[in-house]
Write a protein that holds these residues in place. Sequence first.
Motif, short mmCIF file in Angstrom:
data_model
loop_
_atom_site.label_atom_id
_atom_site.label_comp_id
_atom_site.label_asym_id
_atom_site.label_seq_id
_atom_site.Cartn_x
_atom_site.Cartn_y
_atom_site.Cartn_z
N LEU A 1 46.98 65.74 80.01
CA LEU A 1 46.49 64.39 79.78
C LEU A 1 45.20 64.07 80.55
O LEU A 1 44.56 63.06 80.29
N MET A 2 44.82 64.94 81.48
CA MET A 2 43.74 64.62 82.43
C MET A 2 42.44 64.27 81.73
O MET A 2 41.73 63.34 82.13
N ASN A 3 42.08 64.99 80.69
CA ASN A 3 40.81 64.72 80.00
C ASN A 3 40.96 63.75 78.83
O ASN A 3 40.09 63.68 77.97
N GLN A 4 42.08 63.02 78.81
CA GLN A 4 42.35 61.99 77.80
C GLN A 4 42.20 62.53 76.37
O GLN A 4 41.44 62.00 75.56
N PRO A 5 42.94 63.60 76.04
CA PRO A 5 42.82 64.18 74.70
C PRO A 5 43.40 63.27 73.63
O PRO A 5 44.35 62.52 73.90
N LYS A 6 42.85 63.36 72.43
CA LYS A 6 43.41 62.60 71.31
C LYS A 6 44.64 63.29 70.75
O LYS A 6 45.50 62.65 70.14
#
Length: 226
Positions: A159-164
């Motif tokens: 989740l760290m890079n805010q994936p879609k």
Amino acid sequence: MANIIELKQVNKEYGDQVKTPVLFDVDLAIEEGSFNSIIGQSGSGKSTLLNIIGTLDQPTSGEVMIGGKRTDQMRKNELAGLRNETLGFIFQFHYLLPEFTALENVLMPYRIRHGKVPAEKIDRAHEIMKLVGLEKVKHNLAANMSGGQQQRTAIARALMNQPKIILADEPTGNLDSDTSETIYNLLRDINRDLGTTFVIITHDRRIAEKADRIIEIKDGRVALDI
């Protein structure tokens, strides 16, 4: 909702001299914000399908669209950028770095991409770890956590890079049934609260049946889609 993943007439075969076909004319569309499970026996082609969606592998023929971008025609550096910005991965084996703490493992994707981690990204990592219930063990070395805590750390890292989109391959395969249920409920909470699209491979029918949609792969084809 718009489709965030689209596969059109996707075929995959391995081998140069002796061809081994794995996927046959797969058509599949996944809506943004949906929660999907992929089931199928070992060797059915479901992991190959997930790898193609995740751009870790390329189809032999057919079209693959991720977030409106056609990935089957992209170069390696373009694919790497797309993976880092759009996709998060959770595997059966968490692949944490044992010499680092849980927090350091969660920060690793950002550090790899950008180098130095600014204070606001560290704050974000703390927020994510609170979201997944790890605030009390975030400074523990990865090797000093339970299996469930390690898998939660892998989820936070994804989740760290805010994936879609998050792609998960047997994310509860190494966990007992109670912990599996807890991890599954956590993924559903993330789906609901953040609007993240999930595509999950699972052998656990109990887990699969709680998804919005079940896609069964059999002999390289979509055999069931409910």
